[in-house]
Design a protein around this motif. Sequence first.
Motif, PDB file in Angstrom:
ATOM      1  N   ASN A   1       0.828  -1.204   0.000  1.00 51.69           N
ATOM      2  CA  ASN A   1       0.000   0.000   0.000  1.00 51.69           C
ATOM      3  C   ASN A   1       0.862   1.254   0.000  1.00 51.69           C
ATOM      4  N   ASN A   2       1.919   1.221   0.827  1.00 47.23           N
ATOM      5  CA  ASN A   2       2.836   2.368   0.857  1.00 47.23           C
ATOM      6  C   ASN A   2       3.534   2.546  -0.490  1.00 47.23           C
ATOM      7  N   THR A   3       3.946   1.378  -1.053  1.00 45.31           N
ATOM      8  CA  THR A   3       4.616   1.431  -2.363  1.00 45.31           C
ATOM      9  C   THR A   3       3.671   1.953  -3.433  1.00 45.31           C
ATOM     10  N   ASN A   4       2.391   1.483  -3.380  1.00 48.00           N
ATOM     11  CA  ASN A   4       1.403   1.954  -4.354  1.00 48.00           C
ATOM     12  C   ASN A   4       1.170   3.450  -4.234  1.00 48.00           C
ATOM     13  N   GLU A   5       1.126   3.917  -2.988  1.00 50.04           N
ATOM     14  CA  GLU A   5       0.957   5.352  -2.793  1.00 50.04           C
ATOM     15  C   GLU A   5       2.135   6.128  -3.392  1.00 50.04           C
ATOM     16  N   LYS A   6       3.342   5.590  -3.172  1.00 50.56           N
ATOM     17  CA  LYS A   6       4.529   6.245  -3.734  1.00 50.56           C
ATOM     18  C   LYS A   6       4.501   6.178  -5.260  1.00 50.56           C
ATOM     19  N   LEU A   7       4.074   4.980  -5.792  1.00 50.96           N
ATOM     20  CA  LEU A   7       4.007   4.825  -7.247  1.00 50.96           C
ATOM     21  C   LEU A   7       2.972   5.780  -7.851  1.00 50.96           C
ATOM     22  N   ASN A   8       1.812   5.871  -7.172  1.00 47.97           N
ATOM     23  CA  ASN A   8       0.786   6.790  -7.670  1.00 47.97           C
ATOM     24  C   ASN A   8       1.284   8.227  -7.672  1.00 47.97           C
ATOM     25  N   LYS A   9       2.018   8.560  -6.604  1.00 44.87           N
ATOM     26  CA  LYS A   9       2.584   9.901  -6.534  1.00 44.87           C
ATOM     27  C   LYS A   9       3.612  10.105  -7.646  1.00 44.87           C
ATOM     28  N   THR A  10       4.429   9.054  -7.867  1.00 43.47           N
ATOM     29  CA  THR A  10       5.443   9.133  -8.929  1.00 43.47           C
ATOM     30  C   THR A  10       4.783   9.249 -10.291  1.00 43.47           C
ATOM     31  N   ILE A  11       3.686   8.467 -10.491  1.00 37.43           N
ATOM     32  CA  ILE A  11       2.965   8.523 -11.761  1.00 37.43           C
ATOM     33  C   ILE A  11       2.410   9.921 -12.007  1.00 37.43           C
ATOM     34  N   GLU A  12       1.852  10.503 -10.944  1.00 37.63           N
ATOM     35  CA  GLU A  12       1.337  11.867 -11.075  1.00 37.63           C
ATOM     36  C   GLU A  12       2.453  12.838 -11.428  1.00 37.63           C
ATOM     37  N   GLU A  13       3.612  12.639 -10.787  1.00 38.64           N
ATOM     38  CA  GLU A  13       4.746  13.513 -11.078  1.00 38.64           C
ATOM     39  C   GLU A  13       5.220  13.329 -12.517  1.00 38.64           C
ATOM     40  N   ILE A  14       5.209  12.049 -12.968  1.00 42.18           N
ATOM     41  CA  ILE A  14       5.622  11.768 -14.344  1.00 42.18           C
ATOM     42  C   ILE A  14       4.631  12.384 -15.330  1.00 42.18           C
ATOM     43  N   LYS A  15       3.323  12.258 -14.999  1.00 45.65           N
ATOM     44  CA  LYS A  15       2.316  12.873 -15.867  1.00 45.65           C
ATOM     45  C   LYS A  15       2.511  14.377 -15.945  1.00 45.65           C
ATOM     46  N   GLU A  16       2.762  14.977 -14.770  1.00 46.40           N
ATOM     47  CA  GLU A  16       2.975  16.419 -14.745  1.00 46.40           C
ATOM     48  C   GLU A  16       4.225  16.791 -15.537  1.00 46.40           C
ATOM     49  N   LEU A  17       5.288  15.962 -15.368  1.00 44.89           N
ATOM     50  CA  LEU A  17       6.517  16.196 -16.123  1.00 44.89           C
ATOM     51  C   LEU A  17       6.260  16.077 -17.619  1.00 44.89           C
ATOM     52  N   SER A  18       5.441  15.045 -17.990  1.00 43.77           N
ATOM     53  CA  SER A  18       5.091  14.870 -19.396  1.00 43.77           C
ATOM     54  C   SER A  18       4.311  16.067 -19.915  1.00 43.77           C
ATOM     55  N   ASN A  19       3.376  16.568 -19.088  1.00 38.96           N
ATOM     56  CA  ASN A  19       2.605  17.747 -19.502  1.00 38.96           C
ATOM     57  C   ASN A  19       3.503  18.969 -19.646  1.00 38.96           C
ATOM     58  N   VAL A  20       4.458  19.087 -18.710  1.00 42.83           N
ATOM     59  CA  VAL A  20       5.407  20.207 -18.799  1.00 42.83           C
ATOM     60  C   VAL A  20       6.223  20.087 -20.079  1.00 42.83           C
ATOM     61  N   ARG A  21       6.638  18.838 -20.381  1.00 40.78           N
ATOM     62  CA  ARG A  21       7.419  18.618 -21.606  1.00 40.78           C
ATOM     63  C   ARG A  21       6.588  18.976 -22.836  1.00 40.78           C
ATOM     64  N   MET A  22       5.298  18.545 -22.812  1.00 46.15           N
ATOM     65  CA  MET A  22       4.424  18.856 -23.937  1.00 46.15           C
ATOM     66  C   MET A  22       4.250  20.370 -24.091  1.00 46.15           C
ATOM     67  N   ARG A  23       4.034  21.037 -22.949  1.00 50.28           N
ATOM     68  CA  ARG A  23       3.848  22.486 -23.013  1.00 50.28           C
ATOM     69  C   ARG A  23       5.121  23.167 -23.508  1.00 50.28           C
ATOM     70  N   PHE A  24       6.274  22.671 -23.027  1.00 48.27           N
ATOM     71  CA  PHE A  24       7.550  23.255 -23.449  1.00 48.27           C
ATOM     72  C   PHE A  24       7.753  23.076 -24.950  1.00 48.27           C
ATOM     73  N   LEU A  25       7.516  21.843 -25.426  1.00 49.97           N
ATOM     74  CA  LEU A  25       7.723  21.585 -26.846  1.00 49.97           C
ATOM     75  C   LEU A  25       6.719  22.352 -27.701  1.00 49.97           C
ATOM     76  N   SER A  26       5.477  22.465 -27.204  1.00 48.20           N
ATOM     77  CA  SER A  26       4.489  23.243 -27.944  1.00 48.20           C
ATOM     78  C   SER A  26       4.911  24.713 -28.025  1.00 48.20           C
ATOM     79  N   THR A  27       5.408  25.230 -26.892  1.00 49.57           N
ATOM     80  CA  THR A  27       5.878  26.624 -26.877  1.00 49.57           C
ATOM     81  C   THR A  27       7.064  26.803 -27.810  1.00 49.57           C
ATOM     82  N   MET A  28       8.033  25.853 -27.711  1.00 49.39           N
ATOM     83  CA  MET A  28       9.210  25.923 -28.573  1.00 49.39           C
ATOM     84  C   MET A  28       8.821  25.803 -30.036  1.00 49.39           C
TER      85      MET A  28
END
Length: 594
Positions: free
Chosen positions: A202-229
């Motif tokens: 459960n603790n690992t899943n919580e960490k994984l979910n948090k990591t997934i959210e961070e990865i999604k946010e990072l992916s969105n940031v990357r998308m926004r950056f590339l779109s801007t560029m």
Amino acid sequence: MPLIRDFIERITARESDPINQARTQMLFYLVMAYFFFGLSLTVAYAYTGQIPQLIRAIVISILAIIALYVHYTFNVWRILSHIVLVLITVMGVWANILIYVQGINAATLQYIWLACAFGFYMHGSKVGWVYAVINIAPVLIDATFFSKDYFFLGAGPQVVARPIYIYVLIYDFFAIAFLHYFFFKVFNKNITTLTETKNQLNNTNEKLNKTIEEIKELSNVRMRFLSTMSHELRTPLNGVIGLTNVLLHQEPRKDQEETLSVLKFSAENLLALVNDILDFNKLDSDVVELESTPFNLYDLIENICAATKLKASEKQLDFSFEVSDPLRSLTLIGDPTRITQVLLNLLNNAVKFTEKGYVKLSCSELAIRDESVEIRFVVEDTGIGIEESRQRGIFDEFVQASVSTTRNYGGTGLGLPIVKRVLELYQSTVQIDSSIGNGARFSFDIVFPYRKDIADDVKNSAVKESKSANLSKLKVLVVEDNAVNILVIRKTLNRMEINPDVAENGKMALEMIAANEYDLILMDLYMPELDGYETTKVIRSLVDDRKANVPIIALTATVNSQVLDDVLAVGMNGYLSKPFHPDDLFEELRKHVN
């Protein structure tokens, strides 16, 4: 003791399941206990001279020794436990009822309890019930048909000394108690371990979910950056390519034309690189969905090959394409933009890596069904070829066939990965037939829904009418805040004798629309004061129907599927990405000639 510890470690190491590990240990403890039990009874019965009991005690000791050896040497604890259960049943229960006691005494009941418990613990519920029935049945039979007193706990016809009998009872009781204690100790330990593991998961899943959210946010940031560029790079490229096209149509000197051609070629290569990076990023992020647009395959292939034939002719290559006759009369339903992307990447690679010979594209039907057609696309060339060991790796991002390929031919290595990702959306894969020095053949199959095409004469007349339309009479409003883009659009429209009005933001555009009548508006999306989206909403809400329904074409350097959806959602009629080709702009204008 080291010997016992070594024994337990050996038999336990052969099992990964904790319950089975406990079962192997429990079998060892039980067999070891009854070895000493038989040994001690051998001495006791030899002293008292009770021969039948002595024989049974000796047999128990010998069988226990054999069982311990087999258990240590071979991983057959399941079979061995069955043998032990059969021996308890035969020598403990049945032998007492038929020979030693000729009835049922306390020791007989102990062996029944022992066999039942051991059967359930070693083999589970089904097998445990089988041994329980086998051991309980003789008690019921004896009580029903043979026992005059129904039940007794005496010593039977072959009386043993009281101390020995008490010793047997105590030993058996402790054996039964130990089975329960040992198994439930392991059971509780496993429950505790499982609970701890569950909590850790459960603790690992919580960490994984948090990591997934961070990865999604990072992916969105990357998308926004590339779109801007992408937007920031495409805006100046629009100026370079647009003005180069304008200059090329102003009859430059020969040396100027050569310079402008190189400038245009370099800018378009840079644009292609930007597009590839953005496309790969979208495909890699799984944000791309295939469109379902009607298109004619022959017309699409003709346009694709027209874009590639010039490059082939510069290298004096024989370039050709072929579309089978049945496919020419069908209107396919699919994503022509993605099909174009796949074929252009394959054709451009074929031309790039071929120095002499030919490049050919062919399309043929594999099967035509009632509502779908399976089409095979083949791109073949006589180029440098691909080494067999490298053929799958070229579809990985940023990878080319070899270091020398990158050095001699350039490229980012994104073309084929994009091909792979797009074909995966179509549930298809590329097949390669190639070897060094013998060219390459790329093929893939796609199933398209289709419908019968409109009559050729009707279609051709419509195209002819569209192309012959006089665009010079159009009154066009350009809504754009970038001076370079205004210059490019103005000079491009001047080629068709269109002199547009220009508004530098949405507020100015609304004022000009209120004062004038326009046939079409070219609308930038991102501007100060009032952006293109809000301006369009205001125009569509005007009381004057003609002004409210004026065609609006979006012009933007931001390229993604969401922009297209947003453009259509606010009521715009079309979309062109910057930098645009003049012919694409004129085609959009022709669509809206009234």
